[in-house]
Design a protein around this motif. Structure first.
Motif, PDB file in Angstrom:
ATOM      1  N   TRP A 147      -2.782  -6.352  -0.157  1.00  0.00           N
ATOM      2  CA  TRP A 147      -2.789  -5.400   0.951  1.00  0.00           C
ATOM      3  C   TRP A 147      -2.393  -4.023   0.441  1.00  0.00           C
ATOM      4  O   TRP A 147      -1.629  -3.907  -0.536  1.00  0.00           O
ATOM      5  N   TYR A 148      -2.899  -2.990   1.111  1.00  0.00           N
ATOM      6  CA  TYR A 148      -2.646  -1.609   0.694  1.00  0.00           C
ATOM      7  C   TYR A 148      -2.024  -0.817   1.845  1.00  0.00           C
ATOM      8  O   TYR A 148      -2.410  -0.973   3.001  1.00  0.00           O
ATOM      9  N   LEU A 149      -1.062   0.045   1.500  1.00  0.00           N
ATOM     10  CA  LEU A 149      -0.457   0.986   2.457  1.00  0.00           C
ATOM     11  C   LEU A 149      -0.202   2.275   1.698  1.00  0.00           C
ATOM     12  O   LEU A 149       0.719   2.356   0.876  1.00  0.00           O
ATOM     13  N   ASP A 150      -1.066   3.250   1.949  1.00  0.00           N
ATOM     14  CA  ASP A 150      -1.031   4.502   1.173  1.00  0.00           C
ATOM     15  C   ASP A 150      -1.168   4.163  -0.317  1.00  0.00           C
ATOM     16  O   ASP A 150      -2.145   3.563  -0.710  1.00  0.00           O
ATOM     17  N   GLU A 151      -0.173   4.497  -1.128  1.00  0.00           N
ATOM     18  CA  GLU A 151      -0.235   4.225  -2.562  1.00  0.00           C
ATOM     19  C   GLU A 151       0.396   2.884  -2.933  1.00  0.00           C
ATOM     20  O   GLU A 151       0.410   2.492  -4.098  1.00  0.00           O
ATOM     21  N   GLU A 152       0.939   2.194  -1.943  1.00  0.00           N
ATOM     22  CA  GLU A 152       1.644   0.950  -2.201  1.00  0.00           C
ATOM     23  C   GLU A 152       0.677  -0.240  -2.191  1.00  0.00           C
ATOM     24  O   GLU A 152      -0.249  -0.290  -1.379  1.00  0.00           O
ATOM     25  N   ILE A 153       0.880  -1.183  -3.101  1.00  0.00           N
ATOM     26  CA  ILE A 153       0.067  -2.408  -3.181  1.00  0.00           C
ATOM     27  C   ILE A 153       0.985  -3.610  -3.054  1.00  0.00           C
ATOM     28  O   ILE A 153       2.046  -3.665  -3.680  1.00  0.00           O
ATOM     29  N   TYR A 154       0.582  -4.559  -2.209  1.00  0.00           N
ATOM     30  CA  TYR A 154       1.378  -5.777  -2.014  1.00  0.00           C
ATOM     31  C   TYR A 154       0.487  -6.992  -2.232  1.00  0.00           C
ATOM     32  O   TYR A 154      -0.604  -7.086  -1.676  1.00  0.00           O
ATOM     33  N   CYS A 155       0.948  -7.916  -3.081  1.00  0.00           N
ATOM     34  CA  CYS A 155       0.247  -9.187  -3.286  1.00  0.00           C
ATOM     35  C   CYS A 155       1.162 -10.296  -2.813  1.00  0.00           C
ATOM     36  O   CYS A 155       2.320 -10.378  -3.244  1.00  0.00           O
TER      37      CYS A 155
END
Length: 733
Positions: free
Chosen positions: A442-450
């Motif tokens: 998932w993406y939120l602005d420049e942040e990436i979460y797996c």
């Protein structure tokens, strides 16, 4: 087998010819109702000991795109022979069935149906509604496939059936992805991939069909003052060239290595550097290769080695992205003609030769593959795995086959396997389609979460891409047994004993299953890989719609019986070899089923006054010799079964039943059974009943339906269904 030997009070079924149509569905229902396909039930009912040796196998999951073909029938037949043999040996036997969502293949099929029947595209429906259509199609196809598998007699444990896209497998996929991501083995990057302009997605190597087509090989220079001529079948890509590569030992070009040139090629400025690289074939054409890193995997590798820039000149729709009005926006095929005409006009075209080449096309759409640099998700197969002594995924794939922990049959496929892995590139696992396992990122602005589950909070957007089908099917041996949970099934049945499949997917599935199992649970997925070949028609041609030579296994089952189809598929078919099949061959084995029926009718009608005693030992010397002959043969058959030589075992039991038992022994027995010597009569009757019992039992894995039916008619006390009757072994003397 004259009618005078038939007594009127034997089972009325035997008075009529064998009818598979009225028998096979009933027998299959009987097996299912017994629960004996499930090893837990066999233990509960005292059929199998809890501590018995385990035999486990997963069914290669058929794609939910339609119906089964003769290749599937071959697979089911071989696997069912293995499973029934193991079960009859008293092993704790599990054969786990399932189906594959086959992402691209299934989505493509539904898209074609949608366009043909409703004149719509998937974008007209939207992702959610379109996926409902795909799921409905997949379910319908699944139901058809399950019925076909049953029709073939497969003794699979339906209570454990799995689907590569169900919730349990989805959890396994997300868990595997996260672990690989956290270990730094999954990354997102720009790489040259196989792009299908028609399907608008990346596709894997196995989804490429190479078509031999006539083409032109053009030899030319970039400009009048350029010192080296190059050859290519794709002049349209040359506006993206950044170098010319020559072999380091090619004296013709030694003085030019390191020089750089600026040219204007068909209106497009290009900067070319002359480099030396050992990958260049000196003997091909001029021995000089125009390097286009953005549109060739080989050229991309050269560019990496020489730190060259990448210049994309073709887009996802196979249209040119550079040039003036003459090129910009043109299809690649049109651009090719424009550039060739420009070369002619400028006097740069030196040679134009007819040639043939293997053109890469997408299996599902027919689109010509365009190698393109794309931002995709990859698995790094060359990076050391954390806490694994510096080993890479490549090494995890090679080790068990090299050290013999996993055996490949036939053996010569080991070399093919090693060659492929040695040249293995990072595995592109993302696909630009809607149907499949969504990438758990998932993406939120420049942040990436797996993560295994979606992140908390507002504004997170999940990656739109789905995973390559082979990612989920690579987990098949252990995800079907409950992983990532540490289930008793996983502990009991993994590693599986055998993977039986077609040799054409040695790389795409077999290797990746070894990769996933070794990495995720630290053990091999299977001890033996048994490859079957391609089923061809009587003339040796591959079956295809265009040739109209396909044989539907269900039509065969309805016409001749599933047993006949199974025997026709297995006989004369060694591991890894292609086989021929025809209706005449199948009909021959229907006759064999009838022969067994007649053998049984004669023996039962001729021995009604004798009570069969399996412990009988007062045989005449003649019958003792027949028993020794029979038991030696059956011992050989058992050995061949354990060595996976089913084609040899099947041939031996077939020849014994027809040629030896029916044509010779039974003919000789007629005089004995109607004679006055009671000792000879009783001895021969006991021999015939015992031999009939053992012959039917030994034939059961090959012809399960007719043998189960005949078994029910034998005068044996306290007998179980044949499916769980013990395999004959040892001498009865």
């Amino acid at each position: 087998m004259n009618s005078e030997y038939i007594e009127p009070n034997i089972d009325p079924k035997l008075l009529k010819p064998y009818d598979p149509k009225s028998t096979e569905d009933r027998i299959y229902s009987l097996w299912q109702e017994s629960g004996f396909f499930n090893p837990d039930v066999c233990i509960e009912k005292g059929i199998t000991k809890k501590d018995a040796e385990v035999f486990s196998m997963v069914m290669p999951p058929p794609n939910v795109t339609g119906i089964l073909h003769m290749g599937h029938a071959m697979m089911i037949t071989i696997e069912d022979i293995m499973v029934r043999f193991a079960r009859m040996q008293g092993k704790r036997t599990l054969w786990l069935p399932g189906t594959d969502h086959a992402a691209i293949a299934t989505q493509s099929k539904v898209e074609k149906i949608l366009e043909k029947e409703e004149g719509k595209r998937k974008s007209d429906l939207g992702r959610e509604e379109f996926l409902k259509r795909v799921e409905a199609f997949a379910q319908e196809s699944h139901d058809t496939i399950v019925n076909q598998i049953k029709k073939m007699g497969a003794s699979v444990d339906w209570s454990r059936e799995a689907f590569t896209l169900d919730e349990k497998r989805s959890l396994a996929v997300r868990t595997a992805f996260k672990k690989m991501y956290d270990d730094g083995l999954i990354y997102r990057g720009h790489r040259v991939v196989n792009w299908d302009p028609k399907g608008q997605t990346v596709i894997s190597d196995d989804e490429i069909v190479y078509e031999e087509r006539k083409s032109k090989l053009y030899t030319f220079k970039y400009g009048k003052d350029f010192p080296i001529s190059i050859s290519t079948t794709r002049p349209e890509t040359k506006v993206g060239d950044v170098a010319v590569a020559v072999h380091p030992t090619d004296e013709r070009y030694a003085d030019f290595i390191g020089h750089e040139y600026d040219e204007v090629f068909c209106g497009v400025p290009i900067h070319i550097k002359i480099i030396a690289d050992a990958a260049v074939e000196k003997e091909f054409a001029t021995g000089a290769l125009g390097v286009t890193p953005a549109h060739s995997q080989i050229d991309a590798d050269i560019a990496t080695r020489h730190n060259l820039q990448t210049k994309q000149v073709i887009n996802e729709y196979a249209k040119m992205t550079v040039g003036g009005e003459n090129l910009l926006g043109k299809k690649t095929t049109e651009a090719r003609e424009i550039i060739v005409e420009w070369l002619r006009t400028e006097g740069l075209l030196e040679k134009e030769e007819d040639t043939t080449q293997n053109v890469s096309t997408a299996e599902r759409t027919g689109g010509i593959i365009e190698p393109l640099p794309k931002l995709q998700w990859f698995i790094n197969v060359n990076k050391p795995i954390p806490d694994r002594d510096g080993k890479t995924l490549k090494e995890l794939m090679i080790e068990p086959v090299r050290d013999g922990t996993t055996t490949i049959l036939p053996d010569h496929f080991k070399k093919v396997y090693f060659n492929w892995i040695e040249n293995l590139r990072d595995w592109c696992i993302s696909r630009q389609i809607w149907y499949g396992h969504r990438i758990p990122v998932w993406y939120l602005d420049e942040e990436i979460y797996c993560g295994i589950e979606a992140p908390e909070g507002e504004g997170w957007i999940q990656d739109e891409d789905t995973l390559d089908t082979w990612f989920s099917s690579g987990l098949w041996t252990f995800s079907t047994l409950g992983w990532p949970e540490e289930t008793s099934d996983l502990k009991t049945y993994h590693p599986t004993n055998v993977l039986e499949t077609g040799y054409e997917i040695i790389f795409f599935w077999v290797a990746r299953m070894i990769l996933m199992s070794q990495y995720l649970i630290g053990e091999i997925p299977f001890k033996t890989v048994y490859f079957h070949g391609t089923v061809r028609d009587a003339q040796g041609r591959k079956m295809s719609k265009s040739l109209g030579n396909g044989i539907d296994p269900i039509d065969i089952a309805n016409k001749y019986g599933a047993d006949a189809g199974r025997m026709a598929l297995i006989m004369g078919t060694a591991p890894g070899t292609d086989s021929k099949i025809s209706e005449d061959k199948i009909k021959g084995y229907k006759n064999f089923a009838n022969k067994l029926w007649n053998i049984t009718r004669f023996i039962l009608s001729s021995t009604e006054s004798i009570t069969y005693n399996p412990e009988f030992s007062s045989y005449t010397d003649t019958d003792k010799a027949l028993i020794i002959e029979r038991d030696e043969l059956f011992a050989t058959i058992t050995k061949e079964m354990t060595e996976y030589k089913f084609y040899l075992a099947g041939e031996k039991i077939y020849q014994y039943a027809w040629t030896r038992l029916a044509d010779v022994i039974i003919e000789e027995s007629k005089t004995i059974l109607t004679g006055t010597d009671e000792e000879m009569k009783i001895s021969r009757a006991q021999f015939l009943l015992d031999t009939l019992s053992k012959t039917i039992t030994t034939l059961h894995p090959f012809m399960p339906f007719v043998t189960e039916e005949l078994w029910s008619l034998l005068p044996i006390r306290d007998k179980q269904l044949l499916i769980v009757t013990k395999w004959p072994h040892g001498s009865t003397l």
